[in-house]
Design a protein around this motif. Structure first.
Motif, short mmCIF file in Angstrom:
data_model
loop_
_atom_site.label_atom_id
_atom_site.label_comp_id
_atom_site.label_asym_id
_atom_site.label_seq_id
_atom_site.Cartn_x
_atom_site.Cartn_y
_atom_site.Cartn_z
N ALA A 24 -8.90 10.00 0.64
CA ALA A 24 -7.68 9.46 1.26
C ALA A 24 -7.71 7.93 1.31
O ALA A 24 -6.71 7.28 1.03
CB ALA A 24 -7.50 10.03 2.66
N LEU A 25 -8.86 7.37 1.64
CA LEU A 25 -8.98 5.90 1.69
C LEU A 25 -8.83 5.29 0.30
O LEU A 25 -8.17 4.26 0.13
CB LEU A 25 -10.32 5.49 2.31
CG LEU A 25 -10.46 5.73 3.80
CD1 LEU A 25 -11.88 5.45 4.25
CD2 LEU A 25 -9.48 4.89 4.59
N LEU A 26 -9.44 5.93 -0.71
CA LEU A 26 -9.31 5.42 -2.07
C LEU A 26 -7.85 5.48 -2.54
O LEU A 26 -7.37 4.56 -3.21
CB LEU A 26 -10.23 6.19 -3.02
CG LEU A 26 -11.72 5.93 -2.85
CD1 LEU A 26 -12.55 6.89 -3.69
CD2 LEU A 26 -12.08 4.48 -3.15
N ALA A 27 -7.16 6.55 -2.17
CA ALA A 27 -5.75 6.67 -2.54
C ALA A 27 -4.93 5.59 -1.84
O ALA A 27 -4.03 4.99 -2.43
CB ALA A 27 -5.23 8.06 -2.18
N ALA A 28 -5.23 5.33 -0.57
CA ALA A 28 -4.49 4.30 0.19
C ALA A 28 -4.76 2.91 -0.37
O ALA A 28 -3.86 2.07 -0.43
CB ALA A 28 -4.87 4.36 1.67
N ALA A 29 -5.99 2.66 -0.80
CA ALA A 29 -6.34 1.34 -1.32
C ALA A 29 -5.79 1.11 -2.71
O ALA A 29 -5.61 -0.04 -3.12
CB ALA A 29 -7.86 1.17 -1.33
N VAL A 38 -5.05 0.17 4.85
CA VAL A 38 -3.77 0.77 5.21
C VAL A 38 -2.73 -0.34 5.38
O VAL A 38 -2.89 -1.23 6.21
CB VAL A 38 -3.88 1.61 6.50
CG1 VAL A 38 -2.56 2.26 6.84
CG2 VAL A 38 -4.97 2.67 6.34
N LEU A 39 -1.68 -0.25 4.58
CA LEU A 39 -0.63 -1.25 4.62
C LEU A 39 0.69 -0.61 5.04
O LEU A 39 0.89 0.59 4.88
CB LEU A 39 -0.46 -1.89 3.23
CG LEU A 39 -1.68 -2.58 2.65
CD1 LEU A 39 -1.37 -3.07 1.24
CD2 LEU A 39 -2.14 -3.72 3.53
N THR A 40 1.59 -1.43 5.54
CA THR A 40 2.93 -0.97 5.88
C THR A 40 3.76 -0.90 4.59
O THR A 40 3.31 -1.32 3.52
CB THR A 40 3.62 -1.95 6.85
OG1 THR A 40 3.80 -3.20 6.17
CG2 THR A 40 2.80 -2.16 8.12
N GLY A 43 3.94 -4.07 2.84
CA GLY A 43 2.72 -4.58 2.24
C GLY A 43 1.87 -5.41 3.19
O GLY A 43 0.89 -6.02 2.78
N THR A 44 2.23 -5.43 4.48
CA THR A 44 1.43 -6.16 5.46
C THR A 44 0.40 -5.21 6.09
O THR A 44 0.50 -3.99 5.98
CB THR A 44 2.33 -6.75 6.58
OG1 THR A 44 3.04 -5.68 7.20
CG2 THR A 44 3.31 -7.75 6.00
N THR A 45 -0.58 -5.78 6.75
CA THR A 45 -1.64 -4.98 7.38
C THR A 45 -1.07 -4.11 8.48
O THR A 45 -0.29 -4.57 9.33
CB THR A 45 -2.72 -5.92 7.97
OG1 THR A 45 -3.27 -6.69 6.91
CG2 THR A 45 -3.81 -5.14 8.64
N GLN A 46 -1.45 -2.84 8.47
CA GLN A 46 -1.02 -1.90 9.52
C GLN A 46 -1.70 -2.30 10.83
O GLN A 46 -2.92 -2.46 10.87
CB GLN A 46 -1.45 -0.48 9.13
CG GLN A 46 -1.10 0.56 10.17
CD GLN A 46 0.38 0.86 10.20
OE1 GLN A 46 0.93 1.26 9.20
NE2 GLN A 46 1.00 0.66 11.32
N ASN A 47 -0.92 -2.48 11.88
CA ASN A 47 -1.51 -2.85 13.17
C ASN A 47 -1.55 -1.64 14.10
O ASN A 47 -1.12 -0.54 13.75
CB ASN A 47 -0.76 -4.02 13.81
CG ASN A 47 0.68 -3.68 14.16
OD1 ASN A 47 1.06 -2.52 14.27
ND2 ASN A 47 1.49 -4.71 14.32
#
Length: 105
Positions: A24-29, A38-40, A43-47
């Motif tokens: 899942a992390l590799l797919a998200a990256a 994890v981005l919104t 394309g910004t950092t998910q908070n």
């Protein structure tokens, strides 16, 4: 495989990853090798607030109780690990607790 992360209180930590979580992390990256995983949609950092909102959507879709939030799921994962017979030390490492008494609460 381990994930290096910065946790609560700006504390650096490592966390063991299971195969499904790693996938899942590799797919998200995607093809990115640096920066946030994890981005919104923008394309910004998910908070933290965005994570809570996304969790609410997923909780509704899954039909879970309305009060379920990220900390509830964290608690459930730690409890499930201990109930399944995982050693307390492994659960403590997973939870990133400095004291095993916190993990057993």
């Amino acid at each position: 495989m381990y994930l290096r992360l910065t946790g609560k209180g700006n504390k650096d930590s490592t966390m063991p990853l299971t195969e499904p979580v790693l996938r899942a992390l590799l797919a998200a990256a995607s093809d990115r090798t640096t920066g946030s995983v994890v981005l919104t949609k923008r394309g910004t950092t998910q908070n933290r607030r965005g994570t809570y909102g996304r969790c609410k959507i997923l909780v509704n879709r899954a039909g879970l109780p309305a009060g379920t939030h990220p900390h509830t799921m964290r608690h459930a994962a730690i409890t499930a690990a201990l109930d399944a017979g995982a050693p307390l030390r492994d659960a403590q490492i997973f939870a990133r607790h400095s004291d095993p008494r916190i993990t057993t609460r």
